[in-house]
Design a protein around this motif. Structure first.
Motif, PDB file in Angstrom:
ATOM      1  N   GLN A 168       0.505  -8.845   9.665  1.00 36.23           N
ATOM      2  CA  GLN A 168       1.705  -9.427   9.061  1.00 36.23           C
ATOM      3  C   GLN A 168       1.335 -10.438   7.984  1.00 36.23           C
ATOM      4  O   GLN A 168       1.970 -10.492   6.919  1.00 36.23           O
ATOM      5  CB  GLN A 168       2.555 -10.111  10.134  1.00 36.23           C
ATOM      6  CG  GLN A 168       3.247  -9.148  11.081  1.00 36.23           C
ATOM      7  CD  GLN A 168       4.345  -8.355  10.384  1.00 36.23           C
ATOM      8  OE1 GLN A 168       4.114  -7.259   9.882  1.00 36.23           O
ATOM      9  NE2 GLN A 168       5.523  -8.914  10.326  1.00 36.23           N
ATOM     10  N   ASP A 169       0.315 -11.238   8.248  1.00 30.69           N
ATOM     11  CA  ASP A 169      -0.127 -12.220   7.246  1.00 30.69           C
ATOM     12  C   ASP A 169      -0.616 -11.521   5.985  1.00 30.69           C
ATOM     13  O   ASP A 169      -0.367 -11.998   4.863  1.00 30.69           O
ATOM     14  CB  ASP A 169      -1.241 -13.099   7.823  1.00 30.69           C
ATOM     15  CG  ASP A 169      -0.746 -14.015   8.942  1.00 30.69           C
ATOM     16  OD1 ASP A 169       0.476 -14.206   9.067  1.00 30.69           O
ATOM     17  OD2 ASP A 169      -1.603 -14.520   9.696  1.00 30.69           O
ATOM     18  N   TRP A 181      -0.233  -5.263  -0.507  1.00 31.78           N
ATOM     19  CA  TRP A 181      -0.087  -5.351   0.947  1.00 31.78           C
ATOM     20  C   TRP A 181       1.379  -5.223   1.343  1.00 31.78           C
ATOM     21  O   TRP A 181       1.715  -4.591   2.351  1.00 31.78           O
ATOM     22  CB  TRP A 181      -0.671  -6.660   1.461  1.00 31.78           C
ATOM     23  CG  TRP A 181      -2.171  -6.686   1.480  1.00 31.78           C
ATOM     24  CD1 TRP A 181      -2.992  -7.408   0.664  1.00 31.78           C
ATOM     25  CD2 TRP A 181      -3.029  -5.955   2.356  1.00 31.78           C
ATOM     26  NE1 TRP A 181      -4.311  -7.175   0.970  1.00 31.78           N
ATOM     27  CE2 TRP A 181      -4.365  -6.290   2.008  1.00 31.78           C
ATOM     28  CE3 TRP A 181      -2.811  -5.048   3.400  1.00 31.78           C
ATOM     29  CZ2 TRP A 181      -5.477  -5.757   2.662  1.00 31.78           C
ATOM     30  CZ3 TRP A 181      -3.912  -4.518   4.061  1.00 31.78           C
ATOM     31  CH2 TRP A 181      -5.215  -4.871   3.701  1.00 31.78           C
ATOM     32  N   GLN A 182       2.273  -5.822   0.553  1.00 31.54           N
ATOM     33  CA  GLN A 182       3.705  -5.669   0.813  1.00 31.54           C
ATOM     34  C   GLN A 182       4.114  -4.203   0.719  1.00 31.54           C
ATOM     35  O   GLN A 182       4.882  -3.696   1.549  1.00 31.54           O
ATOM     36  CB  GLN A 182       4.516  -6.510  -0.161  1.00 31.54           C
ATOM     37  CG  GLN A 182       4.399  -8.007   0.045  1.00 31.54           C
ATOM     38  CD  GLN A 182       5.100  -8.801  -1.045  1.00 31.54           C
ATOM     39  OE1 GLN A 182       5.973  -8.292  -1.750  1.00 31.54           O
ATOM     40  NE2 GLN A 182       4.714 -10.054  -1.209  1.00 31.54           N
ATOM     41  N   ARG A 196       5.699  -1.884   3.686  1.00 32.55           N
ATOM     42  CA  ARG A 196       6.962  -1.153   3.502  1.00 32.55           C
ATOM     43  C   ARG A 196       6.779   0.329   3.728  1.00 32.55           C
ATOM     44  O   ARG A 196       7.581   0.976   4.423  1.00 32.55           O
ATOM     45  CB  ARG A 196       7.509  -1.417   2.092  1.00 32.55           C
ATOM     46  CG  ARG A 196       8.889  -0.778   1.863  1.00 32.55           C
ATOM     47  CD  ARG A 196       9.396  -1.051   0.459  1.00 32.55           C
ATOM     48  NE  ARG A 196       8.642  -0.322  -0.548  1.00 32.55           N
ATOM     49  CZ  ARG A 196       7.810  -0.876  -1.410  1.00 32.55           C
ATOM     50  NH1 ARG A 196       7.591  -2.187  -1.396  1.00 32.55           N
ATOM     51  NH2 ARG A 196       7.166  -0.140  -2.303  1.00 32.55           N
ATOM     52  N   TYR A 231       0.432  -8.581   4.892  1.00 34.24           N
ATOM     53  CA  TYR A 231       1.616  -8.055   4.209  1.00 34.24           C
ATOM     54  C   TYR A 231       2.242  -9.110   3.299  1.00 34.24           C
ATOM     55  O   TYR A 231       2.807  -8.787   2.251  1.00 34.24           O
ATOM     56  CB  TYR A 231       2.661  -7.589   5.219  1.00 34.24           C
ATOM     57  CG  TYR A 231       2.309  -6.336   5.995  1.00 34.24           C
ATOM     58  CD1 TYR A 231       1.314  -5.467   5.573  1.00 34.24           C
ATOM     59  CD2 TYR A 231       2.998  -6.016   7.171  1.00 34.24           C
ATOM     60  CE1 TYR A 231       0.996  -4.323   6.288  1.00 34.24           C
ATOM     61  CE2 TYR A 231       2.694  -4.864   7.889  1.00 34.24           C
ATOM     62  CZ  TYR A 231       1.693  -4.032   7.449  1.00 34.24           C
ATOM     63  OH  TYR A 231       1.398  -2.897   8.169  1.00 34.24           O
ATOM     64  N   ALA A 232       2.142 -10.360   3.692  1.00 35.84           N
ATOM     65  CA  ALA A 232       2.758 -11.444   2.926  1.00 35.84           C
ATOM     66  C   ALA A 232       1.850 -11.989   1.825  1.00 35.84           C
ATOM     67  O   ALA A 232       2.264 -12.874   1.073  1.00 35.84           O
ATOM     68  CB  ALA A 232       3.156 -12.579   3.866  1.00 35.84           C
ATOM     69  N   SER A 233       0.624 -11.444   1.717  1.00 40.12           N
ATOM     70  CA  SER A 233      -0.367 -12.068   0.827  1.00 40.12           C
ATOM     71  C   SER A 233      -0.419 -11.476  -0.582  1.00 40.12           C
ATOM     72  O   SER A 233      -1.083 -12.040  -1.447  1.00 40.12           O
ATOM     73  CB  SER A 233      -1.757 -11.972   1.459  1.00 40.12           C
ATOM     74  OG  SER A 233      -2.213 -10.619   1.473  1.00 40.12           O
ATOM     75  N   GLN A 244      -0.228 -10.199  14.221  1.00 36.92           N
ATOM     76  CA  GLN A 244       0.112 -11.224  13.247  1.00 36.92           C
ATOM     77  C   GLN A 244      -0.846 -11.226  12.061  1.00 36.92           C
ATOM     78  O   GLN A 244      -0.449 -11.558  10.936  1.00 36.92           O
ATOM     79  CB  GLN A 244       0.115 -12.606  13.910  1.00 36.92           C
ATOM     80  CG  GLN A 244       0.629 -13.730  13.017  1.00 36.92           C
ATOM     81  CD  GLN A 244       2.046 -13.490  12.524  1.00 36.92           C
ATOM     82  OE1 GLN A 244       2.927 -13.135  13.299  1.00 36.92           O
ATOM     83  NE2 GLN A 244       2.272 -13.675  11.223  1.00 36.92           N
TER      84      GLN A 244
END
Length: 199
Positions: free
Chosen positions: A117-118, A126-127, A131, A120-122, A114
């Motif tokens: 994942q956090d 990171w996104q 991807r 990736y959303a920041s 997680q």
């Protein structure tokens, strides 16, 4: 956990596909926990719900499933310098359908999935990293599937050697045979034929 070599290795790994901020990479690395596994020891067992992601500092891990017969089938391997996670299940937040265990003594740096994942959303980089990592894993999966459709067993074995040749002598033959989709006796014949081929 802070190890300048690990930080450098993970930063280089990430920056091959994206450019997340160096200070955020360092913060992520600093939250990792070192874990040492003996040969055969589990990193992720079937049905595990608390997913983790790990950077492989040394050693080699095997991904496998248990067949209805009770036999294990090797799905893939990951070596030092890469990450390991039961990705499909972790991404879907499902119990692990693919187990991961050390093939040899292995040292990992481990984080809760997680946390990644956090990240990736920041932010956009990171996104992008998330991807691209998913694309790389999908391409790896597709190439493996194509190898079963387009290659005979000897060609699949040569491809295995190209990918994992430095570890080939340390991986039990029945792991390799199940990865190739053949019986151990067939693998022995393929190996003997390759040894006997003129250079």
């Amino acid at each position: 956990m802070y190890d300048p070599a690990i930080l450098a290795n993970i930063t280089a790994f990430f920056q091959r596909v994206a450019n997340p901020p160096a200070e955020e990479i360092a913060q992520f690395v600093g939250q990792g926990k070192v874990r040492r596994l003996e040969s055969g020891e589990s990193f992720c067992h079937l049905g595990q719900t608390q997913h983790e992601v790990a950077f492989i500092k040394t050693g080699l891990v095997r991904y496998f499933v248990t067949l209805p017969s009770g036999d294990e089938a090797s799905k893939d391997f990951s070596a030092a310098g890469g990450f390991t996670v039961s990705f499909g299940s972790a991404a879907a937040k499902l119990p692990a359908q693919v187990a991961i265990a050390a093939v040899m003594p292995t040292e990992l740096v481990v984080w809760p999935y997680q946390l990644l994942q956090d990240l990736y959303a920041s932010g956009l980089e990171w996104q992008k990293l998330g991807r691209r990592m998913a694309e790389i894993l999908y391409n790896r999966k597709e190439q493996r599937e194509l190898s079963f459709l387009l290659m005979d067993a000897p060609a699949r074995y040569r491809r295995f050697l190209d990918q994992f040749g430095t570890h080939a002598e340390q991986i039990p033959q029945y792991y390799i045979a199940s990865y190739l989709g053949i019986q151990p006796q067939s693998l022995s014949r393929i190996r003997k034929k390759l040894i006997d081929e003129p250079r």
